[in-house]
Structures are given as structure tokens and as C-alpha cells.
Design a protein around this motif. Structure first.
Motif, PDB file in Angstrom:
ATOM      1  N   MET A   1       0.812  -1.206   0.000  1.00 51.97           N
ATOM      2  CA  MET A   1       0.000   0.000   0.000  1.00 51.97           C
ATOM      3  C   MET A   1       0.853   1.267   0.000  1.00 51.97           C
ATOM      4  SD  MET A   1      -2.658   1.331   2.825  1.00 51.97           S
ATOM      5  CE  MET A   1      -3.461   2.868   2.563  1.00 51.97           C
ATOM      6  N   LYS A   2       2.114   1.173   0.054  1.00 50.68           N
ATOM      7  CA  LYS A   2       2.986   2.323   0.238  1.00 50.68           C
ATOM      8  C   LYS A   2       2.972   3.305  -0.924  1.00 50.68           C
ATOM      9  CE  LYS A   2       6.253   0.275   3.368  1.00 50.68           C
ATOM     10  NZ  LYS A   2       7.643   0.023   3.615  1.00 50.68           N
ATOM     11  N   ASP A   3       1.813   3.681  -1.403  1.00 52.41           N
ATOM     12  CA  ASP A   3       1.711   4.687  -2.454  1.00 52.41           C
ATOM     13  C   ASP A   3       1.805   6.083  -1.873  1.00 52.41           C
ATOM     14  OD1 ASP A   3       1.367   2.705  -4.331  1.00 52.41           O
ATOM     15  OD2 ASP A   3      -0.815   2.796  -4.232  1.00 52.41           O
ATOM     16  N   LEU A   4       1.584   6.207  -0.573  1.00 50.28           N
ATOM     17  CA  LEU A   4       1.639   7.514   0.087  1.00 50.28           C
ATOM     18  C   LEU A   4       3.086   7.883   0.391  1.00 50.28           C
ATOM     19  CD1 LEU A   4      -1.278   6.973   2.605  1.00 50.28           C
ATOM     20  CD2 LEU A   4      -1.314   8.400   0.565  1.00 50.28           C
ATOM     21  N   ILE A   5       3.393   9.152   0.258  1.00 53.70           N
ATOM     22  CA  ILE A   5       4.735   9.653   0.558  1.00 53.70           C
ATOM     23  C   ILE A   5       4.609  10.780   1.566  1.00 53.70           C
ATOM     24  CG2 ILE A   5       6.780  10.804  -0.355  1.00 53.70           C
ATOM     25  CD1 ILE A   5       6.126   9.490  -3.062  1.00 53.70           C
ATOM     26  N   ILE A   6       5.422  10.695   2.615  1.00 52.98           N
ATOM     27  CA  ILE A   6       5.503  11.764   3.606  1.00 52.98           C
ATOM     28  C   ILE A   6       6.855  12.426   3.418  1.00 52.98           C
ATOM     29  CG2 ILE A   6       5.612  12.344   6.050  1.00 52.98           C
ATOM     30  CD1 ILE A   6       3.898   9.895   6.581  1.00 52.98           C
ATOM     31  N   THR A   7       6.852  13.711   3.185  1.00 59.37           N
ATOM     32  CA  THR A   7       8.093  14.466   3.034  1.00 59.37           C
ATOM     33  C   THR A   7       8.343  15.230   4.321  1.00 59.37           C
ATOM     34  OG1 THR A   7       7.685  14.707   0.668  1.00 59.37           O
ATOM     35  CG2 THR A   7       9.314  16.178   1.664  1.00 59.37           C
ATOM     36  N   LEU A   8       9.508  15.013   4.913  1.00 54.64           N
ATOM     37  CA  LEU A   8       9.894  15.718   6.136  1.00 54.64           C
ATOM     38  C   LEU A   8      10.723  16.938   5.769  1.00 54.64           C
ATOM     39  CD1 LEU A   8      11.036  12.661   8.286  1.00 54.64           C
ATOM     40  CD2 LEU A   8       8.756  13.679   8.143  1.00 54.64           C
ATOM     41  N   ALA A   9      10.495  18.040   6.459  1.00 54.75           N
ATOM     42  CA  ALA A   9      11.248  19.263   6.193  1.00 54.75           C
ATOM     43  C   ALA A   9      11.407  20.057   7.489  1.00 54.75           C
ATOM     44  CB  ALA A   9      10.533  20.111   5.151  1.00 54.75           C
ATOM     45  N   ILE A  10      12.515  20.762   7.604  1.00 53.78           N
ATOM     46  CA  ILE A  10      12.754  21.657   8.735  1.00 53.78           C
ATOM     47  C   ILE A  10      11.930  22.918   8.523  1.00 53.78           C
ATOM     48  CG2 ILE A  10      14.486  23.007   9.973  1.00 53.78           C
ATOM     49  CD1 ILE A  10      14.819  19.975  10.282  1.00 53.78           C
ATOM     50  N   ASP A  11      11.284  23.384   9.586  1.00 54.35           N
ATOM     51  CA  ASP A  11      10.431  24.563   9.499  1.00 54.35           C
ATOM     52  C   ASP A  11      10.317  25.162  10.893  1.00 54.35           C
ATOM     53  OD1 ASP A  11       8.637  26.470   8.528  1.00 54.35           O
ATOM     54  OD2 ASP A  11       7.384  25.006   7.513  1.00 54.35           O
ATOM     55  N   SER A  12       9.445  26.130  11.053  1.00 54.01           N
ATOM     56  CA  SER A  12       9.121  26.659  12.381  1.00 54.01           C
ATOM     57  C   SER A  12       7.648  27.037  12.393  1.00 54.01           C
ATOM     58  CB  SER A  12       9.984  27.872  12.735  1.00 54.01           C
ATOM     59  OG  SER A  12       9.694  28.943  11.878  1.00 54.01           O
ATOM     60  N   HIS A  13       7.082  27.001  13.573  1.00 52.75           N
ATOM     61  CA  HIS A  13       5.678  27.338  13.761  1.00 52.75           C
ATOM     62  C   HIS A  13       5.558  27.984  15.129  1.00 52.75           C
ATOM     63  CE1 HIS A  13       1.395  27.155  13.313  1.00 52.75           C
ATOM     64  NE2 HIS A  13       1.230  26.287  14.294  1.00 52.75           N
ATOM     65  N   ARG A  14       5.040  29.193  15.159  1.00 50.91           N
ATOM     66  CA  ARG A  14       4.940  29.943  16.413  1.00 50.91           C
ATOM     67  C   ARG A  14       6.295  30.036  17.114  1.00 50.91           C
ATOM     68  NH1 ARG A  14      -0.833  27.577  18.532  1.00 50.91           N
ATOM     69  NH2 ARG A  14      -2.047  28.475  16.837  1.00 50.91           N
ATOM     70  N   ASP A  15       7.315  30.343  16.323  1.00 54.33           N
ATOM     71  CA  ASP A  15       8.697  30.523  16.794  1.00 54.33           C
ATOM     72  C   ASP A  15       9.319  29.268  17.401  1.00 54.33           C
ATOM     73  OD1 ASP A  15       8.723  33.187  15.969  1.00 54.33           O
ATOM     74  OD2 ASP A  15       7.793  33.841  17.847  1.00 54.33           O
ATOM     75  N   THR A  16       8.779  28.091  17.079  1.00 51.39           N
ATOM     76  CA  THR A  16       9.340  26.834  17.559  1.00 51.39           C
ATOM     77  C   THR A  16       9.918  26.070  16.380  1.00 51.39           C
ATOM     78  OG1 THR A  16       7.669  26.700  19.302  1.00 51.39           O
ATOM     79  CG2 THR A  16       8.797  24.659  18.719  1.00 51.39           C
ATOM     80  N   PRO A  17      11.209  25.684  16.434  1.00 57.70           N
ATOM     81  CA  PRO A  17      11.781  24.875  15.363  1.00 57.70           C
ATOM     82  C   PRO A  17      11.105  23.504  15.342  1.00 57.70           C
ATOM     83  CG  PRO A  17      13.484  25.545  16.940  1.00 57.70           C
ATOM     84  CD  PRO A  17      12.181  25.991  17.479  1.00 57.70           C
ATOM     85  N   LEU A  18      10.785  23.041  14.141  1.00 61.16           N
ATOM     86  CA  LEU A  18      10.059  21.777  14.047  1.00 61.16           C
ATOM     87  C   LEU A  18      10.411  21.024  12.782  1.00 61.16           C
ATOM     88  CD1 LEU A  18       7.602  22.312  11.772  1.00 61.16           C
ATOM     89  CD2 LEU A  18       6.722  23.656  13.656  1.00 61.16           C
ATOM     90  N   VAL A  19       9.946  19.784  12.740  1.00 64.10           N
ATOM     91  CA  VAL A  19      10.028  18.971  11.536  1.00 64.10           C
ATOM     92  C   VAL A  19       8.600  18.864  11.005  1.00 64.10           C
ATOM     93  CG1 VAL A  19      10.610  16.738  10.542  1.00 64.10           C
ATOM     94  CG2 VAL A  19      12.029  17.707  12.356  1.00 64.10           C
ATOM     95  N   ARG A  20       8.407  19.385   9.812  1.00 63.11           N
ATOM     96  CA  ARG A  20       7.091  19.391   9.170  1.00 63.11           C
ATOM     97  C   ARG A  20       6.906  18.087   8.398  1.00 63.11           C
ATOM     98  NH1 ARG A  20       7.622  23.693   5.524  1.00 63.11           N
ATOM     99  NH2 ARG A  20       8.184  22.191   3.935  1.00 63.11           N
ATOM    100  N   MET A  21       5.699  17.528   8.454  1.00 61.43           N
ATOM    101  CA  MET A  21       5.366  16.311   7.710  1.00 61.43           C
ATOM    102  C   MET A  21       4.315  16.664   6.665  1.00 61.43           C
ATOM    103  SD  MET A  21       5.235  13.500  10.748  1.00 61.43           S
ATOM    104  CE  MET A  21       4.276  14.486  11.899  1.00 61.43           C
ATOM    105  N   ASN A  22       4.710  16.624   5.408  1.00 59.10           N
ATOM    106  CA  ASN A  22       3.795  16.941   4.305  1.00 59.10           C
ATOM    107  C   ASN A  22       3.327  15.646   3.655  1.00 59.10           C
ATOM    108  OD1 ASN A  22       4.152  19.799   4.498  1.00 59.10           O
ATOM    109  ND2 ASN A  22       6.129  19.540   3.492  1.00 59.10           N
ATOM    110  N   PHE A  23       2.009  15.496   3.537  1.00 57.82           N
ATOM    111  CA  PHE A  23       1.448  14.343   2.860  1.00 57.82           C
ATOM    112  C   PHE A  23       0.018  14.635   2.449  1.00 57.82           C
ATOM    113  CE2 PHE A  23       1.031  13.769   7.444  1.00 57.82           C
ATOM    114  CZ  PHE A  23      -0.309  13.461   7.626  1.00 57.82           C
TER     115      PHE A  23
END
Length: 75
Positions: A1-23
Motif C-alpha cells: 500500500m505504500k503509495d503515500l509519501i511523507i516528506t519531512l522538512a525543517i520549518d518553524s511554527h509559532r517561533d518553535t523549530p520543528l520537523v514538518r510532515m507533508n502528505f
């Protein structure tokens, strides 16, 4: 079933460094993402994220390996 892809990226949200998960929206995948410690969603930006201080790449891979490919090239 692995047709879905999650792309991880460095970002920030409300001044907090984070890893964003796009899918593409998938309810089964969202259910799994919710089980990852520290995972939260941004309604305004429409992505899921984990604060960098809580992020564990191995945990993300292990949790999501049956549902999606995890692309970590941007982190």
C-alpha cells in the motif's frame, strides 16, 4: 500500500523549530501520525509537525513504515 509519501522538512511554527510532515490527506495515515509522540497539526498551515526537540526519526519510520514512504532528504 505504500503509495503515500511523507516528506519531512525543517520549518518553524509559532517561533518553535520543528520537523514538518507533508502528505496528502489520508485518514488511516493521520490516525498513525497521531500516535507519534509530540505530533500535532497546524490548522492554519495545514500540516502535521513535531518539535525538533521531540523528533525521533527512527520512531517516525517505525510508526509509518506499513502505510507510507518517508522521505527525509530535506532534514
Amino acid at each position: 500500500m505504500k503509495d503515500l509519501i511523507i516528506t519531512l522538512a525543517i520549518d518553524s511554527h509559532r517561533d518553535t523549530p520543528l520537523v514538518r510532515m507533508n502528505f496528502e490527506k489520508d485518514f488511516a495515515l493521520i490516525g498513525k501520525v497521531k500516535t507519534i509522540r509530540g505530533a500535532a497539526s497546524s490548522q492554519s498551515h495545514r500540516f502535521w509537525y513535531i518539535a525538533q526537540s521531540d523528533f525521533k526519526l527512527n520512531s517516525v519510520f517505525e510508526t509509518l513504515k506499513d502505510l507510507a514512504w518517508v522521505d527525509d532528504l530535506e532534514i
